[in-house]
Design a protein around this motif. Sequence first.
Motif, PDB file in Angstrom:
ATOM      1  N   ILE A  35     -29.854 -55.274  59.820  1.00 48.02           N
ATOM      2  CA  ILE A  35     -29.416 -54.961  58.453  1.00 48.02           C
ATOM      3  C   ILE A  35     -30.619 -54.813  57.529  1.00 48.02           C
ATOM      4  CG2 ILE A  35     -28.274 -55.943  56.419  1.00 48.02           C
ATOM      5  CD1 ILE A  35     -26.153 -57.087  58.306  1.00 48.02           C
ATOM      6  N   VAL A  36     -31.530 -55.801  57.576  1.00 46.66           N
ATOM      7  CA  VAL A  36     -32.706 -55.733  56.685  1.00 46.66           C
ATOM      8  C   VAL A  36     -33.565 -54.522  57.062  1.00 46.66           C
ATOM      9  CG1 VAL A  36     -34.796 -56.928  55.934  1.00 46.66           C
ATOM     10  CG2 VAL A  36     -32.687 -58.214  56.245  1.00 46.66           C
ATOM     11  N   GLY A  37     -33.718 -54.289  58.376  1.00 44.65           N
ATOM     12  CA  GLY A  37     -34.525 -53.147  58.818  1.00 44.65           C
ATOM     13  C   GLY A  37     -33.930 -51.828  58.357  1.00 44.65           C
ATOM     14  N   ALA A  38     -32.616 -51.674  58.539  1.00 38.50           N
ATOM     15  CA  ALA A  38     -31.963 -50.410  58.168  1.00 38.50           C
ATOM     16  C   ALA A  38     -32.019 -50.188  56.662  1.00 38.50           C
ATOM     17  CB  ALA A  38     -30.513 -50.433  58.652  1.00 38.50           C
ATOM     18  N   LYS A  39     -31.742 -51.235  55.880  1.00 40.45           N
ATOM     19  CA  LYS A  39     -31.778 -51.081  54.422  1.00 40.45           C
ATOM     20  C   LYS A  39     -33.198 -50.753  53.948  1.00 40.45           C
ATOM     21  CE  LYS A  39     -27.894 -53.997  52.981  1.00 40.45           C
ATOM     22  NZ  LYS A  39     -27.497 -55.234  52.313  1.00 40.45           N
ATOM     23  N   THR A  40     -34.186 -51.444  54.537  1.00 37.00           N
ATOM     24  CA  THR A  40     -35.582 -51.190  54.144  1.00 37.00           C
ATOM     25  C   THR A  40     -35.936 -49.735  54.414  1.00 37.00           C
ATOM     26  OG1 THR A  40     -36.166 -53.464  54.674  1.00 37.00           O
ATOM     27  CG2 THR A  40     -37.988 -51.900  54.531  1.00 37.00           C
ATOM     28  N   ALA A  41     -35.597 -49.262  55.624  1.00 36.46           N
ATOM     29  CA  ALA A  41     -35.952 -47.887  55.992  1.00 36.46           C
ATOM     30  C   ALA A  41     -35.258 -46.887  55.077  1.00 36.46           C
ATOM     31  CB  ALA A  41     -35.578 -47.633  57.452  1.00 36.46           C
ATOM     32  N   GLY A  45     -36.698 -44.084  52.022  1.00 40.03           N
ATOM     33  CA  GLY A  45     -36.437 -42.648  52.089  1.00 40.03           C
ATOM     34  C   GLY A  45     -36.091 -42.144  53.476  1.00 40.03           C
ATOM     35  N   GLY A  46     -35.996 -43.060  54.456  1.00 38.65           N
ATOM     36  CA  GLY A  46     -35.679 -42.631  55.820  1.00 38.65           C
ATOM     37  C   GLY A  46     -34.199 -42.287  55.983  1.00 38.65           C
ATOM     38  N   HIS A  47     -33.928 -41.469  56.989  1.00 38.34           N
ATOM     39  CA  HIS A  47     -32.554 -41.117  57.344  1.00 38.34           C
ATOM     40  C   HIS A  47     -32.177 -42.045  58.496  1.00 38.34           C
ATOM     41  CE1 HIS A  47     -29.076 -38.705  57.380  1.00 38.34           C
ATOM     42  NE2 HIS A  47     -29.343 -38.037  58.491  1.00 38.34           N
ATOM     43  N   VAL A  48     -31.255 -42.981  58.222  1.00 37.83           N
ATOM     44  CA  VAL A  48     -31.103 -44.144  59.109  1.00 37.83           C
ATOM     45  C   VAL A  48     -29.689 -44.269  59.653  1.00 37.83           C
ATOM     46  CG1 VAL A  48     -31.401 -46.645  59.295  1.00 37.83           C
ATOM     47  CG2 VAL A  48     -32.824 -45.355  57.700  1.00 37.83           C
ATOM     48  N   LEU A  49     -29.595 -44.479  60.973  1.00 37.63           N
ATOM     49  CA  LEU A  49     -28.318 -44.756  61.632  1.00 37.63           C
ATOM     50  C   LEU A  49     -28.378 -46.157  62.214  1.00 37.63           C
ATOM     51  CD1 LEU A  49     -25.581 -43.529  62.748  1.00 37.63           C
ATOM     52  CD2 LEU A  49     -26.851 -43.115  64.867  1.00 37.63           C
ATOM     53  N   LEU A  50     -27.376 -46.980  61.917  1.00 41.08           N
ATOM     54  CA  LEU A  50     -27.308 -48.325  62.507  1.00 41.08           C
ATOM     55  C   LEU A  50     -26.105 -48.386  63.439  1.00 41.08           C
ATOM     56  CD1 LEU A  50     -27.887 -51.767  60.952  1.00 41.08           C
ATOM     57  CD2 LEU A  50     -25.684 -51.336  62.032  1.00 41.08           C
ATOM     58  N   VAL A  51     -26.339 -48.818  64.680  1.00 45.73           N
ATOM     59  CA  VAL A  51     -25.269 -48.925  65.674  1.00 45.73           C
ATOM     60  C   VAL A  51     -24.939 -50.398  65.885  1.00 45.73           C
ATOM     61  CG1 VAL A  51     -24.534 -48.284  67.998  1.00 45.73           C
ATOM     62  CG2 VAL A  51     -26.267 -46.900  66.823  1.00 45.73           C
ATOM     63  N   GLU A  52     -23.684 -50.757  65.743  1.00 51.17           N
ATOM     64  CA  GLU A  52     -23.263 -52.159  65.924  1.00 51.17           C
ATOM     65  C   GLU A  52     -22.004 -52.187  66.797  1.00 51.17           C
ATOM     66  OE1 GLU A  52     -24.198 -55.445  65.371  1.00 51.17           O
ATOM     67  OE2 GLU A  52     -22.299 -55.779  66.406  1.00 51.17           O
ATOM     68  N   ARG A  53     -22.050 -53.011  67.849  1.00 50.28           N
ATOM     69  CA  ARG A  53     -20.932 -52.989  68.809  1.00 50.28           C
ATOM     70  C   ARG A  53     -19.808 -53.951  68.467  1.00 50.28           C
ATOM     71  NH1 ARG A  53     -23.586 -55.945  74.102  1.00 50.28           N
ATOM     72  NH2 ARG A  53     -23.741 -58.015  73.184  1.00 50.28           N
ATOM     73  N   HIS A  54     -20.061 -54.888  67.556  1.00 47.57           N
ATOM     74  CA  HIS A  54     -19.032 -55.891  67.270  1.00 47.57           C
ATOM     75  C   HIS A  54     -18.734 -55.927  65.776  1.00 47.57           C
ATOM     76  CE1 HIS A  54     -17.644 -60.345  67.745  1.00 47.57           C
ATOM     77  NE2 HIS A  54     -16.634 -59.520  67.631  1.00 47.57           N
ATOM     78  N   ARG A  55     -19.539 -56.651  65.008  1.00 49.33           N
ATOM     79  CA  ARG A  55     -19.302 -56.723  63.562  1.00 49.33           C
ATOM     80  C   ARG A  55     -20.655 -56.915  62.884  1.00 49.33           C
ATOM     81  NH1 ARG A  55     -16.112 -62.551  64.295  1.00 49.33           N
ATOM     82  NH2 ARG A  55     -17.802 -63.487  65.474  1.00 49.33           N
ATOM     83  N   THR A  56     -20.850 -56.193  61.779  1.00 49.21           N
ATOM     84  CA  THR A  56     -22.126 -56.344  61.080  1.00 49.21           C
ATOM     85  C   THR A  56     -22.196 -57.751  60.481  1.00 49.21           C
ATOM     86  OG1 THR A  56     -21.157 -55.393  59.077  1.00 49.21           O
ATOM     87  CG2 THR A  56     -22.382 -53.876  60.502  1.00 49.21           C
ATOM     88  N   PRO A 114     -19.127 -59.673  52.707  1.00 52.64           N
ATOM     89  CA  PRO A 114     -19.278 -58.355  52.069  1.00 52.64           C
ATOM     90  C   PRO A 114     -20.725 -57.900  51.904  1.00 52.64           C
ATOM     91  CG  PRO A 114     -17.629 -59.671  50.928  1.00 52.64           C
ATOM     92  CD  PRO A 114     -18.276 -60.580  51.923  1.00 52.64           C
ATOM     93  N   VAL A 115     -21.631 -58.880  51.737  1.00 53.04           N
ATOM     94  CA  VAL A 115     -23.048 -58.522  51.555  1.00 53.04           C
ATOM     95  C   VAL A 115     -23.594 -57.834  52.811  1.00 53.04           C
ATOM     96  CG1 VAL A 115     -25.350 -59.482  51.097  1.00 53.04           C
ATOM     97  CG2 VAL A 115     -23.335 -60.516  50.041  1.00 53.04           C
ATOM     98  N   ASP A 116     -23.069 -58.233  53.959  1.00 56.48           N
ATOM     99  CA  ASP A 116     -23.560 -57.702  55.242  1.00 56.48           C
ATOM    100  C   ASP A 116     -22.642 -56.620  55.808  1.00 56.48           C
ATOM    101  OD1 ASP A 116     -25.638 -59.456  55.151  1.00 56.48           O
ATOM    102  OD2 ASP A 116     -24.895 -60.811  56.704  1.00 56.48           O
ATOM    103  N   SER A 117     -21.707 -56.139  55.023  1.00 58.45           N
ATOM    104  CA  SER A 117     -20.686 -55.239  55.576  1.00 58.45           C
ATOM    105  C   SER A 117     -21.217 -53.819  55.769  1.00 58.45           C
ATOM    106  CB  SER A 117     -19.493 -55.183  54.608  1.00 58.45           C
ATOM    107  OG  SER A 117     -19.921 -54.614  53.387  1.00 58.45           O
ATOM    108  N   ALA A 118     -20.458 -53.053  56.551  1.00 58.73           N
ATOM    109  CA  ALA A 118     -20.783 -51.640  56.737  1.00 58.73           C
ATOM    110  C   ALA A 118     -20.769 -50.921  55.394  1.00 58.73           C
ATOM    111  CB  ALA A 118     -19.780 -51.012  57.702  1.00 58.73           C
ATOM    112  N   GLU A 119     -19.839 -51.306  54.526  1.00 57.47           N
ATOM    113  CA  GLU A 119     -19.750 -50.669  53.202  1.00 57.47           C
ATOM    114  C   GLU A 119     -21.032 -50.910  52.404  1.00 57.47           C
ATOM    115  OE1 GLU A 119     -17.467 -52.454  54.641  1.00 57.47           O
ATOM    116  OE2 GLU A 119     -15.608 -51.303  54.621  1.00 57.47           O
ATOM    117  N   ALA A 120     -21.540 -52.154  52.465  1.00 60.79           N
ATOM    118  CA  ALA A 120     -22.772 -52.457  51.722  1.00 60.79           C
ATOM    119  C   ALA A 120     -23.941 -51.659  52.285  1.00 60.79           C
ATOM    120  CB  ALA A 120     -23.059 -53.956  51.789  1.00 60.79           C
ATOM    121  N   LEU A 121     -23.956 -51.496  53.610  1.00 59.18           N
ATOM    122  CA  LEU A 121     -25.021 -50.696  54.226  1.00 59.18           C
ATOM    123  C   LEU A 121     -24.919 -49.238  53.790  1.00 59.18           C
ATOM    124  CD1 LEU A 121     -24.911 -52.418  57.680  1.00 59.18           C
ATOM    125  CD2 LEU A 121     -27.046 -51.966  56.468  1.00 59.18           C
ATOM    126  N   GLU A 122     -23.686 -48.727  53.809  1.00 55.12           N
ATOM    127  CA  GLU A 122     -23.471 -47.330  53.394  1.00 55.12           C
ATOM    128  C   GLU A 122     -23.916 -47.133  51.945  1.00 55.12           C
ATOM    129  OE1 GLU A 122     -21.929 -44.586  54.994  1.00 55.12           O
ATOM    130  OE2 GLU A 122     -22.051 -45.654  56.906  1.00 55.12           O
TER     131      GLU A 122
END
Length: 495
Positions: A35-41, A45-56, A114-122
């Motif tokens: 989560i921290v890595g994806a948000k930082t990237a 300005g990076g174009h970032v995809l995060l893959v999660e198999r269970h729950r963020t 909610p802070v760690d949710s897919a919505e927050a990442l989006e």
Amino acid sequence: MSVLKPAARDAVSDDPVDAQGPWDLVVVGGGTAGIVGAKTAARLGGHVLLVERHRTGGDCLWTGCVPSKALLAAAAAAASARDAARLGVTVRGVDVDFPAVMGHVRGAIAHIAPVDSAEALEAEGVTVLPGEAVFTGPDAVRVDGREIRFGQAMLAAGASPAVPPIPGLKEAAYLTSDTIWTLQDLPQRLVVLGGGSIGCELGQAFARLGADVTVVEGAARIMPREDADAAALVADSLCADGVRVLAGHGVSAVVPGTGTAGDLELEDGTSVPYGCLVVAVGRSPRTHGLGLAAAGVDLDARGFVTVDEHLRTSNRRIWAAGDLTGHPQFTHVAGVHGSLAASNAILGLSRKVQLTAIPRVTFTHPEVAAVGLPTGPASPGLRVVEWRHAHVDRAVAEGDSSGFARLAVDHKGRILGATVVGPRAGESIGELTMAVKLGLRTRDLAGVIHPYPTFNDGPWNAAIADVRTQLESPRARAGLRALVRLRRWRTDGST
Ligand SMILES: Cc1cc2nc3c(=O)[nH]c(=O)nc-3n(C[C@H](O)[C@H](O)[C@H](O)COP(=O)(O)OP(=O)(O)OC[C@H]3O[C@@H](n4cnc5c(N)ncnc54)[C@H](O)[C@@H]3O)c2cc1C
């Protein structure tokens, strides 16, 4: 909401994931590091995809830090009520409503989720793809039939509870830190296998909530990584809570019990019956099935992903962060890793991970917090300065003064390590971590005004005591005597 839904296995050509590529960074795993890595990237300005198999949110949120600290808070409330008489307050009848306690635990998780949710990442510009990622080559990953190419990738798949190869254990119905949160009723005869921080926290929490608890540890003492005197205080506290601590006891087998769920057979020939068995002997990296051989990512002898000081793996496009690196397994490390690896990956920086000033806390009563070099008597070339909580007014006022603060100090007075044991030790270790990281000396810490009365008086007074000791050296005393004589001479001409 633009969270991508898993694709049908044959739908590759007009796949929305492909259509949105190319991806600067694909992150595998949506725990703290991911989560921290994806948000930082994404923020960079990076174009970032995060893959999660269970729950963020990962282990910290769902099965680790958050539920364990919520459980410990309920346990502390029960213990305080029982123990209040020592402060002159009698509380009659302490009832623990275990389902309500677990409701409190779930409530804490729900509050933070909610802070760690897919919505927050989006909302931060990260695209989230639910599914299992498997590397298929050095620059490609497959997620539920989709082939996704990446410029850079970050491995953040975390770690799982380790299960030791004890005969009969696999066949036994045991719990781990992953599954214990599903308990509906308070277990009546709980045996915790493992006396490290997780085992001690869980053991104490369940004992304080009313369970009959035994902690079995193979090493000579519980919390073998910590200062021996700090671990001894925790052992005393566990015993006071009714926990039976069996340290120095290897387990040779797990066998079905008669009238109990099972028995642990110990190497000394005795056995420990259990109604509920919890295995807490460490955490193994989740690297199996990730396709790391196809990706050209090397593992070390223990199965952790090998990284350099920039968190880069043996594949120059792939970085790793968090529990699967073999660095200390803490949320704060995973977060710092995620940020550092993402900025190195996205911007081509060469930021280095630092491992010397990583604090750790075991949230038992008393808390044990430590950073840097060990504070035991065996530290070569260092002196250990100590201040006991018996002389910390706040600790005395709270009737909880068995703890201490210890600093490991080098010949220049630099603070290279610290252990604090006692209430709120985890809050005190932040300042000492800064001291270790910045190479501060005891005189620097001694010169900082601390509010009175707080538990931080412990480390502060240890630093002051060290400065005083230094002032007692023959050289310092000669210098002081010379200054006093000079002062007299200037005042009245005498020497
Ligand atoms: C009981 C307990 C208490 C703890 N208490 C503390 C504490 O008080 N303080 C502290 O600092 N630390 C604590 N920890 C440790 C902390 O939880 C971990 O260090 C932290 O969660 C590690 O984060 P991570 O991102 O590396 O991995 P994780 O949080 O495990 O995240 C990894 C994610 O990757 C996903 N994943 C795995 N494989 C794949 C795949 N192939 N494809 C897609 N997704 C995948 C998983 O589903 C998971 O969501 C505790 C741990 C436990 C078990």
